[in-house]
Design a protein around this motif. Structure first.
Motif, mmCIF file in Angstrom:
data_model
loop_
_atom_site.group_PDB
_atom_site.id
_atom_site.type_symbol
_atom_site.label_atom_id
_atom_site.label_comp_id
_atom_site.label_asym_id
_atom_site.label_seq_id
_atom_site.Cartn_x
_atom_site.Cartn_y
_atom_site.Cartn_z
ATOM 1 N N ASP A 1 -39.832 -8.121 8.089
ATOM 2 C CA ASP A 1 -39.664 -7.319 8.084
ATOM 3 C C ASP A 1 -39.878 -6.781 9.358
ATOM 4 O OD1 ASP A 1 -38.254 -7.380 6.311
ATOM 5 O OD2 ASP A 1 -39.385 -6.695 4.827
ATOM 6 N N ASN A 2 -41.463 -6.395 10.041
ATOM 7 C CA ASN A 2 -41.426 -5.615 11.326
ATOM 8 C C ASN A 2 -40.880 -6.192 12.617
ATOM 9 O OD1 ASN A 2 -45.504 -6.700 10.962
ATOM 10 N ND2 ASN A 2 -43.905 -5.213 9.823
ATOM 11 N N LEU A 3 -39.895 -7.073 12.808
ATOM 12 C CA LEU A 3 -39.577 -7.514 13.327
ATOM 13 C C LEU A 3 -37.876 -6.889 13.661
ATOM 14 C CD1 LEU A 3 -40.501 -10.744 14.812
ATOM 15 C CD2 LEU A 3 -41.201 -9.007 14.998
ATOM 16 N N LEU A 4 -37.390 -7.555 12.119
ATOM 17 C CA LEU A 4 -35.555 -6.840 12.065
ATOM 18 C C LEU A 4 -36.438 -5.572 11.592
ATOM 19 C CD1 LEU A 4 -33.167 -8.625 10.826
ATOM 20 C CD2 LEU A 4 -34.244 -8.389 8.470
ATOM 21 N N SER A 5 -37.124 -4.563 11.263
ATOM 22 C CA SER A 5 -37.058 -3.825 10.939
ATOM 23 C C SER A 5 -36.905 -2.568 12.459
ATOM 24 C CB SER A 5 -37.823 -2.621 10.097
ATOM 25 O OG SER A 5 -39.127 -3.080 10.660
ATOM 26 N N ASN A 6 -37.779 -2.791 12.855
ATOM 27 C CA ASN A 6 -37.734 -2.520 14.364
ATOM 28 C C ASN A 6 -36.244 -2.745 15.146
ATOM 29 O OD1 ASN A 6 -39.384 -2.196 17.358
ATOM 30 N ND2 ASN A 6 -39.629 -0.814 15.638
ATOM 31 N N ALA A 7 -36.135 -3.512 15.104
ATOM 32 C CA ALA A 7 -35.250 -4.506 15.602
ATOM 33 C C ALA A 7 -33.541 -3.386 15.314
ATOM 34 C CB ALA A 7 -33.852 -5.673 15.304
ATOM 35 N N HIS A 8 -33.251 -3.110 13.935
ATOM 36 C CA HIS A 8 -32.485 -2.103 13.054
ATOM 37 C C HIS A 8 -32.184 -0.605 13.936
ATOM 38 C CE1 HIS A 8 -30.359 -5.496 11.500
ATOM 39 N NE2 HIS A 8 -30.832 -5.868 10.537
ATOM 40 N N THR A 9 -33.729 -0.736 13.659
ATOM 41 C CA THR A 9 -33.755 0.783 13.812
ATOM 42 C C THR A 9 -33.305 1.424 15.449
ATOM 43 O OG1 THR A 9 -35.787 1.042 12.598
ATOM 44 C CG2 THR A 9 -36.150 2.503 13.905
ATOM 45 N N LEU A 10 -34.327 0.192 16.197
ATOM 46 C CA LEU A 10 -33.699 0.649 17.725
ATOM 47 C C LEU A 10 -31.647 0.318 18.068
ATOM 48 C CD1 LEU A 10 -36.524 -1.016 19.756
ATOM 49 C CD2 LEU A 10 -35.566 1.176 19.185
ATOM 50 N N VAL A 11 -31.998 -0.641 17.788
ATOM 51 C CA VAL A 11 -29.936 -0.617 17.672
ATOM 52 C C VAL A 11 -29.168 0.616 17.380
ATOM 53 C CG1 VAL A 11 -27.659 -1.303 16.593
ATOM 54 C CG2 VAL A 11 -29.770 -2.887 17.361
ATOM 55 N N VAL B 1 -23.947 -5.366 27.238
ATOM 56 C CA VAL B 1 -24.292 -6.121 28.394
ATOM 57 C C VAL B 1 -25.713 -5.900 28.346
ATOM 58 C CG1 VAL B 1 -24.159 -8.106 30.475
ATOM 59 C CG2 VAL B 1 -22.529 -7.157 28.934
ATOM 60 N N LEU B 2 -26.513 -6.311 28.046
ATOM 61 C CA LEU B 2 -28.466 -6.115 28.270
ATOM 62 C C LEU B 2 -28.725 -7.064 30.147
ATOM 63 C CD1 LEU B 2 -31.332 -4.279 27.597
ATOM 64 C CD2 LEU B 2 -31.456 -6.610 27.021
ATOM 65 N N LEU B 3 -29.426 -6.533 31.028
ATOM 66 C CA LEU B 3 -29.737 -6.847 31.729
ATOM 67 C C LEU B 3 -31.322 -6.865 31.737
ATOM 68 C CD1 LEU B 3 -28.654 -7.659 35.042
ATOM 69 C CD2 LEU B 3 -29.128 -5.208 35.598
ATOM 70 N N ALA C 1 -36.550 -6.464 23.185
ATOM 71 C CA ALA C 1 -34.931 -7.265 24.019
ATOM 72 C C ALA C 1 -34.029 -7.548 22.766
ATOM 73 C CB ALA C 1 -34.941 -7.623 26.006
ATOM 74 N N THR C 2 -34.841 -8.785 23.572
ATOM 75 C CA THR C 2 -33.461 -9.763 22.818
ATOM 76 C C THR C 2 -33.298 -9.818 21.868
ATOM 77 O OG1 THR C 2 -35.177 -11.076 22.381
ATOM 78 C CG2 THR C 2 -34.413 -11.590 23.944
ATOM 79 N N ASN C 3 -34.116 -9.521 20.739
ATOM 80 C CA ASN C 3 -33.849 -8.917 18.668
ATOM 81 C C ASN C 3 -32.595 -8.011 18.468
ATOM 82 O OD1 ASN C 3 -35.995 -10.798 18.493
ATOM 83 N ND2 ASN C 3 -37.009 -9.240 17.354
ATOM 84 N N VAL C 4 -32.986 -7.000 19.583
ATOM 85 C CA VAL C 4 -32.139 -5.680 20.389
ATOM 86 C C VAL C 4 -30.370 -6.132 20.122
ATOM 87 C CG1 VAL C 4 -30.635 -3.956 21.013
ATOM 88 C CG2 VAL C 4 -33.228 -3.678 20.285
ATOM 89 N N ILE C 5 -30.456 -7.108 21.081
ATOM 90 C CA ILE C 5 -29.324 -7.875 21.700
ATOM 91 C C ILE C 5 -28.441 -9.038 20.142
ATOM 92 C CG2 ILE C 5 -28.111 -9.692 23.109
ATOM 93 C CD1 ILE C 5 -29.133 -6.338 23.569
ATOM 94 N N ALA D 1 -29.078 -8.904 16.754
ATOM 95 C CA ALA D 1 -28.876 -7.652 15.831
ATOM 96 C C ALA D 1 -28.020 -6.940 16.080
ATOM 97 C CB ALA D 1 -30.077 -6.418 15.597
ATOM 98 N N ALA D 2 -27.528 -6.594 16.963
ATOM 99 C CA ALA D 2 -25.852 -5.673 17.653
ATOM 100 C C ALA D 2 -24.859 -6.829 17.914
ATOM 101 C CB ALA D 2 -26.127 -4.832 19.084
ATOM 102 N N GLY D 3 -25.490 -7.850 18.312
ATOM 103 C CA GLY D 3 -24.040 -8.950 18.411
ATOM 104 C C GLY D 3 -23.785 -8.757 20.279
ATOM 105 N N SER D 4 -24.497 -7.663 20.784
ATOM 106 C CA SER D 4 -24.356 -8.082 22.251
ATOM 107 C C SER D 4 -24.649 -9.014 23.168
ATOM 108 C CB SER D 4 -25.467 -6.595 23.053
ATOM 109 O OG SER D 4 -25.960 -5.576 22.265
ATOM 110 N N SER D 5 -24.293 -9.378 24.647
ATOM 111 C CA SER D 5 -24.665 -10.170 25.649
ATOM 112 C C SER D 5 -25.394 -10.029 26.067
ATOM 113 C CB SER D 5 -23.276 -10.291 26.170
ATOM 114 O OG SER D 5 -22.164 -10.444 25.815
ATOM 115 N N MET D 6 -26.350 -10.599 26.793
ATOM 116 C CA MET D 6 -27.857 -10.612 27.977
ATOM 117 C C MET D 6 -26.942 -11.258 29.282
ATOM 118 S SD MET D 6 -30.999 -10.900 26.587
ATOM 119 C CE MET D 6 -31.539 -12.412 25.330
ATOM 120 N N VAL D 7 -27.631 -10.819 30.800
ATOM 121 C CA VAL D 7 -28.137 -11.551 31.714
ATOM 122 C C VAL D 7 -29.126 -12.235 31.429
ATOM 123 C CG1 VAL D 7 -27.592 -11.440 33.853
ATOM 124 C CG2 VAL D 7 -26.021 -9.908 32.532
ATOM 125 N N PHE D 8 -29.149 -13.260 31.340
ATOM 126 C CA PHE D 8 -30.997 -13.423 31.303
ATOM 127 C C PHE D 8 -31.574 -13.948 31.961
ATOM 128 C CE2 PHE D 8 -33.839 -16.000 28.212
ATOM 129 C CZ PHE D 8 -34.611 -15.243 28.172
#
Ligand code: MCA
Ligand code: AMP
Length: 416
Positions: free
Chosen positions: A90-100, A110-112, A126-130, A132-139
């Motif tokens: 929940d620590n991780l999930l709640s924060n990811a949803h909040t930041l999204v 697309v996150l650089l 960085a990665t959990n937000v991506i 959770a939002a279904g975004s992409s990233m240049v890793f």
């Protein structure tokens, strides 16, 4: 090596996954400590993937509850050994949803990504937000200025430490045009100078969004996406996060505007330190408030300002360095009576490490040998950039070393 053995032993890890390049040493170390070593390379090859391919494709999912542990992240402390911060699902999930929500991430983003993934910032923020939002990233494997500039026109967002911003600003290719496709630059992990904030906006038209977090809490505060992103502040507590400023002596809440220690409570706050109940009790109150060790104030418009630290901590290029850890090694070296490790301003890393050493009577410690001993014991970023030998350390009437005096004396070593 000493640091790695400690992490493996303390965590009780049974599987260590490493890059193929370190396989030989890591496997020996893992085996010595009763763990198994597997490799995973950046190109996806390695023994871990070989074994994964040999296992059944369908596995039954194991149900997890919100309060179950998701990860230990090691964080150093003022008193020596690193502590494993226990983070729950929940620590991780709640924060990811909040930041999204707060930072408006969508599947179009697309996150650089140029942060290391062995810290909360690159790993979870960085990665959990991506995810959770279904975004992409240049890793990217690391922050490489040329590569970041090359990829920026394809990206919409970037998260970084202040050194990223100063390095980008130091390059003439970083222009309004280059960043025209970007919608958001987030900065954190270390204080962003107000002048960097201003220069960044003048050059690109983008106003950096600064936020504040910790390994133990994920993200606590953020400047607003839509409202004023105020330079020199870390914005407001995130939804669901309570923040108060307290008197370090009494723990009483202080009136608005006064400087005190920052305490936070919310679904983002960790469960405690792995197998360290005393350390947990010292920092995490029974009522759920975590004592961050940062000093701050809340202004009349409720923006949070971080004004200093109540802990002896150096932040170099976004990496945390606890002086005590280095002092213990310096003090152990032949001919050294005592030492004090301080952080001084550095144009690239924000702060960097200087070791001040006092020799034993009639001894002259070999500074090259001291450096070699530090190299053997600690990760590269913790190595002092300079060692200086002094007659004695400045002390107050209580006998406590006055690091502020040392910081004044050596403050211009890297900036003049
Ligand atoms: C590399 N070196 C460093 C650092 N990084 N020394 C001190 N401090 C550092 N941060 C060493 C290198 O090993 C190298 O050693 C020499 O310094 C010069 O390296 P350089 O090539 O200039 O560095 P780099 O490889 O380009 O790395 C700089 C960096 C990197 C890109 C700023 O340090 C970085 O990615 N920092 C981000 C850290 C981070 O993610 N922190 C988040 C923590 P030699 O000369 O021997 O070759 S999580 C956190 O704080 C909370 C949760 C939060 O709020 O986010
Ligand atoms: P860590 O122990 O790596 O999780 O680092 C957390 C520490 O980084 C905090 O306690 C702060 O001292 C510092 N920090 C994180 N974000 C900021 C920020 N935006 N401004 C100033 N300090 C920060």
């Amino acid at each position: 090596m000493d640091e790695l053995s400690y992490f493996i032993e303390n965590s009780g890890a049974s599987l260590i996954v490493c890059d193929g390049k370190s396989a030989e040493t890591m496997t020996v170390l893992a085996n010595e400590l009763g763990a198994r070593g597997e490799t995973l390379n950046a190109d996806g090859s390695g023994t871990l993937m070989d074994k994964a391919r040999a296992t059944p494709q369908q596995c039954a999912a194991v149900a997890r509850r919100g309060d179950d542990l998701a990860a230990f992240l090691y964080t150093s402390g003022t008193t020596g050994r690193s502590k494993g911060a226990m983070l729950t699902q929940d620590n991780l999930l709640s924060n990811a949803h909040t930041l999204v929500e707060e930072w408006r991430f969508t599947d179009k983003d697309v996150l650089l990504h140029a942060l290391p993934i062995f810290h909360t910032h690159g790993l979870f923020v960085a990665t959990n937000v991506i995810l959770a939002a279904g975004s992409s990233m240049v890793f990217m494997p690391k922050f490489d200025l040329d590569e970041v500039i090359r990829w920026m026109p394809q990206a919409t967002t970037m998260m970084g430490v202040p050194t990223f911003s100063t390095r980008l600003l130091g390059d003439a290719r970083f222009t309004r045009n280059l960043s025209a496709h970007m919608r958001l630059f987030v900065s954190g992990s270390a204080p962003l100078l107000a002048e960097t904030h201003v220069q960044f906006e003048e050059r690109t038209g983008h106003r950096i969004l600064e936020r504040y977090g910790m390994t133990e809490t994920n993200m606590n505060t953020s400047n607003p996406y839509d409202g004023e992103r105020r330079a020199g502040t870390v914005g407001f507590p995130l939804p669901g996060v309570e923040l108060k400023i307290t008197d370090p002596e009494t723990g009483e809440t202080l009136p608005d505007g006064e400087v005190g220690q920052i305490e936070v409570r919310g679904p983002n706050v960790f469960k405690g330190y792995w197998q360290m109940p005393e350390k947990t009790a010292a920092e995490l109150r029974a009522n759920g408030f975590f004592i961050t060790g940062d000093l701050g104030r809340v202004d009349a418009e409720r923006y949070v300002h971080i004004v200093g630290r109540n802990k002896d901590l150096i932040i170099s290029g976004g990496y945390n360095i606890y002086p005590k850890e280095i002092e213990l090694i310096l003090d152990d070296q032949p001919g050294v009576l005592e030492s004090a490790v301080i952080g001084v301003p550095h144009p690239d890393f924000g702060e960097t490490v200087v070791g001040v050493i006092v020799a034993q009577k009639d001894q002259s410690p070999d500074l090259d040998a001291v450096k070699a001993a530090v190299q053997q014991a600690l990760a590269r970023f913790k190595h002092p950039r300079k060692l200086v030998l002094v007659e004695e350390l400045p002390r107050n009437t209580m006998g406590k070393v006055q690091k502020n005096v040392l910081r004044d004396t050596y403050g211009a070593l890297f900036t003049s």
